[in-house]
Scaffold this motif. Structure first.
Motif, mmCIF file in Angstrom:
data_model
loop_
_atom_site.group_PDB
_atom_site.id
_atom_site.type_symbol
_atom_site.label_atom_id
_atom_site.label_comp_id
_atom_site.label_asym_id
_atom_site.label_seq_id
_atom_site.Cartn_x
_atom_site.Cartn_y
_atom_site.Cartn_z
ATOM 1 N N HIS A 41 20.422 3.149 22.119
ATOM 2 C CA HIS A 41 19.821 1.812 22.097
ATOM 3 C C HIS A 41 20.536 0.934 21.056
ATOM 4 O O HIS A 41 20.868 -0.224 21.337
ATOM 5 C CB HIS A 41 18.319 1.916 21.786
ATOM 6 N N ALA A 42 20.793 1.499 19.889
ATOM 7 C CA ALA A 42 21.449 0.737 18.816
ATOM 8 C C ALA A 42 22.855 0.290 19.218
ATOM 9 O O ALA A 42 23.250 -0.853 18.954
ATOM 10 C CB ALA A 42 21.493 1.564 17.531
ATOM 11 N N THR A 43 23.605 1.160 19.862
ATOM 12 C CA THR A 43 24.951 0.798 20.305
ATOM 13 C C THR A 43 24.891 -0.315 21.340
ATOM 14 O O THR A 43 25.643 -1.290 21.274
ATOM 15 C CB THR A 43 25.690 2.025 20.870
ATOM 16 N N THR A 45 22.463 -2.566 21.883
ATOM 17 C CA THR A 45 22.028 -3.845 21.322
ATOM 18 C C THR A 45 23.148 -4.497 20.521
ATOM 19 O O THR A 45 23.298 -5.723 20.549
ATOM 20 C CB THR A 45 20.751 -3.711 20.468
ATOM 21 N N SER A 46 23.954 -3.697 19.848
ATOM 22 C CA SER A 46 25.100 -4.243 19.117
ATOM 23 C C SER A 46 26.101 -4.862 20.086
ATOM 24 O O SER A 46 26.621 -5.959 19.838
ATOM 25 C CB SER A 46 25.760 -3.133 18.297
ATOM 26 N N MET A 47 26.370 -4.183 21.185
ATOM 27 C CA MET A 47 27.296 -4.706 22.189
ATOM 28 C C MET A 47 26.766 -6.005 22.792
ATOM 29 O O MET A 47 27.519 -6.956 22.988
ATOM 30 C CB MET A 47 27.508 -3.673 23.307
ATOM 31 N N PHE A 48 25.468 -6.045 23.077
ATOM 32 C CA PHE A 48 24.865 -7.244 23.664
ATOM 33 C C PHE A 48 24.882 -8.402 22.664
ATOM 34 O O PHE A 48 25.231 -9.525 23.009
ATOM 35 C CB PHE A 48 23.450 -6.959 24.155
ATOM 36 N N ARG A 49 24.523 -8.092 21.436
ATOM 37 C CA ARG A 49 24.497 -9.112 20.384
ATOM 38 C C ARG A 49 25.889 -9.722 20.199
ATOM 39 O O ARG A 49 26.014 -10.929 19.991
ATOM 40 C CB ARG A 49 23.997 -8.484 19.083
ATOM 41 N N THR A 70 11.506 -2.390 26.656
ATOM 42 C CA THR A 70 12.850 -2.507 27.208
ATOM 43 C C THR A 70 13.746 -1.645 26.328
ATOM 44 O O THR A 70 13.980 -1.963 25.163
ATOM 45 C CB THR A 70 13.344 -3.969 27.232
ATOM 46 N N SER A 71 14.199 -0.540 26.911
ATOM 47 C CA SER A 71 15.005 0.437 26.176
ATOM 48 C C SER A 71 16.415 0.495 26.744
ATOM 49 O O SER A 71 16.629 0.276 27.937
ATOM 50 C CB SER A 71 14.360 1.825 26.286
ATOM 51 N N PHE A 72 17.360 0.809 25.868
ATOM 52 C CA PHE A 72 18.733 1.039 26.299
ATOM 53 C C PHE A 72 19.191 2.454 25.951
ATOM 54 O O PHE A 72 20.380 2.764 26.073
ATOM 55 C CB PHE A 72 19.671 -0.009 25.679
ATOM 56 N N ASP A 73 18.280 3.312 25.529
ATOM 57 C CA ASP A 73 18.632 4.706 25.266
ATOM 58 C C ASP A 73 19.133 5.350 26.555
ATOM 59 O O ASP A 73 18.534 5.186 27.613
ATOM 60 C CB ASP A 73 17.421 5.490 24.746
ATOM 61 N N GLN A 74 20.257 6.025 26.475
ATOM 62 C CA GLN A 74 20.892 6.704 27.610
ATOM 63 C C GLN A 74 21.476 5.738 28.642
ATOM 64 O O GLN A 74 21.701 6.099 29.792
ATOM 65 C CB GLN A 74 19.917 7.684 28.288
ATOM 66 N N LEU A 75 21.731 4.492 28.231
ATOM 67 C CA LEU A 75 22.406 3.537 29.104
ATOM 68 C C LEU A 75 23.857 3.982 29.268
ATOM 69 O O LEU A 75 24.470 4.503 28.329
ATOM 70 C CB LEU A 75 22.368 2.136 28.473
#
Length: 171
Positions: A41-43, A45-49, A70-75
């Motif tokens: 999720h952290a990676t 959100t950093s990419m999106f930001r 809204t999660s991005f874990d395992q995206l």
């Protein structure tokens, strides 16, 4: 006898399988197994930001196991890159309203498996998709679909765009 192109593709798929995250295996359309790289999720959100993509959840949370988050874990990395490509190419404001959290339809190319993102609707995004991609008909549930040149599929689900990223969209 295999064509040179088929041999080349198989070599690339094999190379990807060797460098991607362990345990992340997908079967391609030709039956070839290949790996995908999963991100946190952290990676994501950093990419999106980095490109100005926003995200929101009705529950104001990011827990993958809660449907209102809204999660991005395992995206999949390629899914995050695909969103970046859409942002850069369209120039539109993008707000992600659905990621890898529970509560979406199941399947190989699903939200849970890291292949899909939901984007809030805007005139800019809708016009970009409809004017840049090829209309391919209705999905089984009646959602109109457009396919990008790279093969990613954009489905109009009424109040948002449901996007299936098979690749990064030319990143």
């Amino acid at each position: 006898m295999k064509s040179p192109r088929g041999t080349r593709i198989r070599s690339v798929v094999t190379a990807l399988a060797l460098v991607a995250a362990p345990g992340a295996v997908v079967v391609g359309t030709a039956g070839d197994a290949f790996a995908v790289t999963k991100i946190s999720h952290a990676t994501a959100t950093s990419m999106f930001r980095d490109v100005g993509i926003t995200w929101s959840s009705s529950g104001n949370c990011s827990n993958r196991n809660v449907a209102t988050c809204t999660s991005f874990d395992q995206l999949n990395l390629s899914t995050a890159q695909g969103a970046q490509t859409l942002k850069r190419a369209s120039g539109c404001a993008l707000n992600i309203t659905g990621g890898t959290e529970t509560g979406h339809a199941s399947g190989t190319y699903s939200h849970w498996n890291g292949y899909k993102l939901d984007f809030g609707k805007s005139t800019c995004v809708t016009n970009y998709i409809k004017n840049s991609f090829t209309y391919i008909g209705l999905r089984g549930d009646g959602a109109a679909q457009w396919r990008s040149g790279s093969g990613n599929v954009y489905a109009d689900e009424g109040n948002h765009w449901d996007v299936t990223y098979y690749n990064c969209g030319g990143c």
